[in-house]
Design an enzyme around this catalytic site. Structure first.
Site, PDB file in Angstrom:
ATOM      1  N   ASP A 203       0.852  -1.202   0.000  1.00  0.00           N
ATOM      2  CA  ASP A 203       0.000   0.000   0.000  1.00  0.00           C
ATOM      3  C   ASP A 203       0.880   1.240   0.000  1.00  0.00           C
ATOM      4  O   ASP A 203       2.069   1.149   0.325  1.00  0.00           O
ATOM      5  CB  ASP A 203      -0.913   0.000   1.250  1.00  0.00           C
ATOM      6  CG  ASP A 203      -2.200   0.775   1.038  1.00  0.00           C
ATOM      7  OD1 ASP A 203      -2.124   2.010   0.911  1.00  0.00           O
ATOM      8  OD2 ASP A 203      -3.284   0.166   0.986  1.00  0.00           O
TER       9      ASP A 203
ATOM     10  N   ASP B 250       3.425   2.018  -4.526  1.00  0.00           N
ATOM     11  CA  ASP B 250       2.461   2.740  -5.353  1.00  0.00           C
ATOM     12  C   ASP B 250       2.273   1.869  -6.592  1.00  0.00           C
ATOM     13  O   ASP B 250       3.223   1.665  -7.361  1.00  0.00           O
ATOM     14  CB  ASP B 250       3.024   4.115  -5.719  1.00  0.00           C
ATOM     15  CG  ASP B 250       2.073   4.913  -6.613  1.00  0.00           C
ATOM     16  OD1 ASP B 250       1.156   4.312  -7.217  1.00  0.00           O
ATOM     17  OD2 ASP B 250       2.253   6.140  -6.718  1.00  0.00           O
ATOM     18  N   VAL B 251       1.054   1.361  -6.793  1.00  0.00           N
ATOM     19  CA  VAL B 251       0.830   0.393  -7.877  1.00  0.00           C
ATOM     20  C   VAL B 251       1.035   0.974  -9.273  1.00  0.00           C
ATOM     21  O   VAL B 251       1.086   0.230 -10.254  1.00  0.00           O
ATOM     22  CB  VAL B 251      -0.582  -0.252  -7.796  1.00  0.00           C
ATOM     23  CG1 VAL B 251      -0.708  -1.137  -6.574  1.00  0.00           C
ATOM     24  CG2 VAL B 251      -1.685   0.804  -7.857  1.00  0.00           C
TER      25      VAL B 251
ATOM     26  N   ASN C  24      -6.137  -5.219  -5.804  1.00  0.00           N
ATOM     27  CA  ASN C  24      -7.293  -4.608  -5.139  1.00  0.00           C
ATOM     28  C   ASN C  24      -7.218  -3.094  -5.017  1.00  0.00           C
ATOM     29  O   ASN C  24      -8.251  -2.414  -4.949  1.00  0.00           O
ATOM     30  CB  ASN C  24      -7.405  -5.248  -3.738  1.00  0.00           C
ATOM     31  CG  ASN C  24      -8.272  -4.451  -2.797  1.00  0.00           C
ATOM     32  OD1 ASN C  24      -9.500  -4.508  -2.875  1.00  0.00           O
ATOM     33  ND2 ASN C  24      -7.656  -3.689  -1.900  1.00  0.00           N
TER      34      ASN C  24
ATOM     35  N   TYR D 240     -14.566   6.097 -13.114  1.00  0.00           N
ATOM     36  CA  TYR D 240     -14.403   4.919 -12.244  1.00  0.00           C
ATOM     37  C   TYR D 240     -14.996   3.684 -12.935  1.00  0.00           C
ATOM     38  O   TYR D 240     -14.364   2.624 -12.992  1.00  0.00           O
ATOM     39  CB  TYR D 240     -15.101   5.192 -10.916  1.00  0.00           C
ATOM     40  CG  TYR D 240     -15.069   4.061  -9.914  1.00  0.00           C
ATOM     41  CD1 TYR D 240     -13.934   3.814  -9.151  1.00  0.00           C
ATOM     42  CD2 TYR D 240     -16.184   3.258  -9.704  1.00  0.00           C
ATOM     43  CE1 TYR D 240     -13.913   2.788  -8.208  1.00  0.00           C
ATOM     44  CE2 TYR D 240     -16.177   2.234  -8.774  1.00  0.00           C
ATOM     45  CZ  TYR D 240     -15.039   2.004  -8.019  1.00  0.00           C
ATOM     46  OH  TYR D 240     -15.023   0.982  -7.086  1.00  0.00           O
TER      47      TYR D 240
ATOM     48  N   LYS E  34     -13.356   0.054 -14.052  1.00  0.00           N
ATOM     49  CA  LYS E  34     -13.823  -1.221 -13.491  1.00  0.00           C
ATOM     50  C   LYS E  34     -14.362  -2.151 -14.587  1.00  0.00           C
ATOM     51  O   LYS E  34     -14.245  -3.372 -14.493  1.00  0.00           O
ATOM     52  CB  LYS E  34     -14.867  -0.969 -12.395  1.00  0.00           C
ATOM     53  CG  LYS E  34     -14.288  -0.268 -11.164  1.00  0.00           C
ATOM     54  CD  LYS E  34     -13.136  -1.065 -10.548  1.00  0.00           C
ATOM     55  CE  LYS E  34     -12.660  -0.488  -9.225  1.00  0.00           C
ATOM     56  NZ  LYS E  34     -11.517  -1.230  -8.654  1.00  0.00           N
TER      57      LYS E  34
ATOM     58  N   ILE F 192     -20.084  -1.278  -0.172  1.00  0.00           N
ATOM     59  CA  ILE F 192     -19.415  -1.896   0.977  1.00  0.00           C
ATOM     60  C   ILE F 192     -18.932  -0.787   1.906  1.00  0.00           C
ATOM     61  O   ILE F 192     -18.342   0.203   1.450  1.00  0.00           O
ATOM     62  CB  ILE F 192     -18.203  -2.760   0.519  1.00  0.00           C
ATOM     63  CG1 ILE F 192     -18.608  -3.686  -0.647  1.00  0.00           C
ATOM     64  CG2 ILE F 192     -17.647  -3.556   1.695  1.00  0.00           C
ATOM     65  CD1 ILE F 192     -19.754  -4.627  -0.377  1.00  0.00           C
TER      66      ILE F 192
ATOM     67  N   THR G 237     -16.599   0.855   3.704  1.00  0.00           N
ATOM     68  CA  THR G 237     -15.154   0.973   3.900  1.00  0.00           C
ATOM     69  C   THR G 237     -14.791   2.461   3.854  1.00  0.00           C
ATOM     70  O   THR G 237     -15.607   3.285   3.430  1.00  0.00           O
ATOM     71  CB  THR G 237     -14.361   0.253   2.783  1.00  0.00           C
ATOM     72  OG1 THR G 237     -14.446   1.053   1.592  1.00  0.00           O
ATOM     73  CG2 THR G 237     -14.854  -1.156   2.528  1.00  0.00           C
TER      74      THR G 237
HETATM   75  N1  LIG Z   1     -16.112  -0.007  -0.847  1.00  0.00           N
HETATM   76  C1  LIG Z   1     -16.931  -0.215  -1.868  1.00  0.00           C
HETATM   77  O1  LIG Z   1     -18.123   0.029  -1.795  1.00  0.00           O
HETATM   78  C2  LIG Z   1     -16.379  -0.814  -3.150  1.00  0.00           C
HETATM   79  C3  LIG Z   1     -17.314  -1.241  -4.102  1.00  0.00           C
HETATM   80  C4  LIG Z   1     -16.848  -1.788  -5.301  1.00  0.00           C
HETATM   81  C5  LIG Z   1     -15.491  -1.907  -5.528  1.00  0.00           C
HETATM   82  N2  LIG Z   1     -14.604  -1.468  -4.578  1.00  0.00           N
HETATM   83  C6  LIG Z   1     -13.184  -1.601  -4.893  1.00  0.00           C
HETATM   84  O2  LIG Z   1     -12.532  -2.322  -3.875  1.00  0.00           O
HETATM   85  C7  LIG Z   1     -11.151  -1.914  -3.823  1.00  0.00           C
HETATM   86  C8  LIG Z   1     -10.794  -1.575  -2.389  1.00  0.00           C
HETATM   87  O3  LIG Z   1     -11.581  -0.481  -1.989  1.00  0.00           O
HETATM   88  P1  LIG Z   1     -11.946  -0.143  -0.462  1.00  0.00           P
HETATM   89  O4  LIG Z   1     -13.385   0.124  -0.415  1.00  0.00           O
HETATM   90  O5  LIG Z   1     -11.367  -1.154   0.429  1.00  0.00           O
HETATM   91  O6  LIG Z   1     -11.201   1.270  -0.327  1.00  0.00           O
HETATM   92  P2  LIG Z   1     -10.176   1.852   0.740  1.00  0.00           P
HETATM   93  O7  LIG Z   1     -10.004   3.271   0.383  1.00  0.00           O
HETATM   94  O8  LIG Z   1     -10.600   1.488   2.120  1.00  0.00           O
HETATM   95  O9  LIG Z   1      -8.824   1.040   0.427  1.00  0.00           O
HETATM   96  C9  LIG Z   1      -8.105   1.234  -0.764  1.00  0.00           C
HETATM   97  C10 LIG Z   1      -6.627   1.126  -0.450  1.00  0.00           C
HETATM   98  O10 LIG Z   1      -5.904   1.338  -1.673  1.00  0.00           O
HETATM   99  C11 LIG Z   1      -4.783   2.135  -1.366  1.00  0.00           C
HETATM  100  N3  LIG Z   1      -4.284   2.848  -2.534  1.00  0.00           N
HETATM  101  C12 LIG Z   1      -4.810   3.937  -3.155  1.00  0.00           C
HETATM  102  N4  LIG Z   1      -4.019   4.337  -4.147  1.00  0.00           N
HETATM  103  C13 LIG Z   1      -2.965   3.475  -4.188  1.00  0.00           C
HETATM  104  C14 LIG Z   1      -1.821   3.350  -5.009  1.00  0.00           C
HETATM  105  N5  LIG Z   1      -1.568   4.231  -5.999  1.00  0.00           N
HETATM  106  N6  LIG Z   1      -0.960   2.338  -4.781  1.00  0.00           N
HETATM  107  C15 LIG Z   1      -1.187   1.457  -3.765  1.00  0.00           C
HETATM  108  N7  LIG Z   1      -2.252   1.525  -2.950  1.00  0.00           N
HETATM  109  C16 LIG Z   1      -3.138   2.520  -3.168  1.00  0.00           C
HETATM  110  C17 LIG Z   1      -5.260   3.094  -0.285  1.00  0.00           C
HETATM  111  O11 LIG Z   1      -4.174   3.656   0.433  1.00  0.00           O
HETATM  112  C18 LIG Z   1      -6.138   2.190   0.546  1.00  0.00           C
HETATM  113  O12 LIG Z   1      -5.417   1.591   1.597  1.00  0.00           O
HETATM  114  C19 LIG Z   1     -11.007  -0.740  -4.787  1.00  0.00           C
HETATM  115  O13 LIG Z   1     -10.483  -1.215  -6.008  1.00  0.00           O
HETATM  116  C20 LIG Z   1     -12.444  -0.278  -4.972  1.00  0.00           C
HETATM  117  O14 LIG Z   1     -12.643   0.361  -6.214  1.00  0.00           O
HETATM  118  C21 LIG Z   1     -15.022  -0.927  -3.395  1.00  0.00           C
END
Ligand SMILES: NC(=O)c1ccc[n+]([C@@H]2O[C@H](COP(=O)([O-])OP(=O)(O)OC[C@H]3O[C@@H](n4cnc5c(N)ncnc54)[C@H](O)[C@@H]3O)[C@@H](O)[C@H]2O)c1
Length: 269
Positions: free
Chosen positions: A38, A64-65, A91, A157, A161, A192, A194
């Site tokens: 992360d 950083d991905v 993720n 977004y 996706k 979700i 989060t």
């Molecule tokens: N929460 C939802 O409702 C939801 C719904 C559909 C899809 N998603 C997807 O699930 C995945 C996780 O989301 P989440 O809800 O846990 O969000 P979150 O913000 O809690 O976690 C995302 C993590 O990614 C990290 N991150 C951001 N940019 C980065 C980078 N350049 N390099 C490395 N790490 C990086 C952040 O620091 C964070 O720790 C994402 O791809 C999101 O699009 C989430």
């Protein structure tokens, strides 16, 4: 007792928060050694400390991905530490919302794509060679319900996706064609609860509201099961795809959304 991914080595991007955190914890609890990566150097080590306290094995690697040079170093570090790589959970992601696509800057469009799409491409490009050495494995890409359906205010977004969804299927076909034993699938969470929702700009989705989006409030109205999902409920789906329980599953999409994609239900008063 043997865990569902006992002895396997997993790399989870965006593992410091939300879904990635829950996935890292569950894979570790089920016997995997987990590389949690992360950009968040505060929460990442805390997640790893929690896993170790619970008796699991994990390391935190700053990543950083979007950086290809860093991907090369990260994969080398995982191989050096654990000797192999079996599971990739791609993720990490962000959501940039604008009232209208005409308000989106090219800079934001590119940032959205760089993390959600370039990051996933780089993860596969650099992890596949390491995974192929072990004779098999599983790649799980985090897409979204927004990768299956349109979402006003979230078109950039959604574009990423939707891209992830078909990228996963094409890589699944590539792996099947060469018979490397690697399965590739996408996961599509609905709403979700989060921290991601608090990071979306406050003029969210053009609804003119200033308060951060409350996922629970949103999900109550929009979801047949009338609640937001928990990160742990997505982690269970990832565990299934990562483990041998899904040995005949590749190129598929696992929707975990409280029924949103299936249709609407009349809301009880
Ligand atoms: N929460 C939802 O409702 C939801 C719904 C559909 C899809 N998603 C997807 O699930 C995945 C996780 O989301 P989440 O809800 O846990 O969000 P979150 O913000 O809690 O976690 C995302 C993590 O990614 C990290 N991150 C951001 N940019 C980065 C980078 N350049 N390099 C490395 N790490 C990086 C952040 O620091 C964070 O720790 C994402 O791809 C999101 O699009 C989430």
């Amino acid at each position: 007792m043997t865990g569902q991914v006992q002895g396997k080595v997993a790399l989870v991007t965006g593992g410091a928060s939300g879904i990635g955190e829950a996935v890292s914890e569950l894979l570790a609890r089920e016997g995997a050694s987990v590389a949690v990566t992360d950009v968040d150097d505060l929460r990442g080590p805390a997640v790893v400390a929690g896993i170790k306290k619970a008796g699991g094995e994990a390391i935190f690697i700053h990543q950083d991905v979007t950086s290809e040079a860093r991907w090369i170093e990260v994969v080398a570090e995982v191989e050096k530490r654990y000797g192999r790589l079996d599971i990739l959970v791609s993720n990490a992601g962000i959501g940039i919302s604008v009232p209208s696509i005409t308000d989106m800057t090219l800079e934001d469009w590119r940032r959205q794509n760089a993390i959600n799409l370039d990051g996933v491409f780089l993860s596969v490009k650099h992890c596949l060679p390491a995974m192929r050495k072990t004779g098999g494995g599983s790649i799980v890409m985090m897409s979204s319900l927004a990768g299956l359906r349109g979402a006003p205010g979230l078109s950039a977004y959604s574009a990423t996706k939707g891209g992830v969804r078909l990228f996963a299927k094409s890589i699944a076909m590539e792996c099947a064609a060469v018979g490397d034993g690697i399965r590739v699938n996408s996961v599509h969470p609905g709403i979700i609860d989060t921290p991601i929702w608090g990071k979306i700009p406050t003029e969210a989705a053009g609804r003119g509201q200033n308060a951060p989006i409350d996922p629970e409030e949103r999900a109550k109205l929009a979801t047949p099961l009338a609640r937001a999902g928990h990160a742990s409920e997505i982690a269970q789906g990832v565990l299934y795809l990562a483990s041998d329980a899904s040995s005949y599953v590749t190129g598929s999409e696992l929707v975990i959304d409280g029924g949103m994609n299936a249709g609407g239900v009349p809301r009880r008063a």
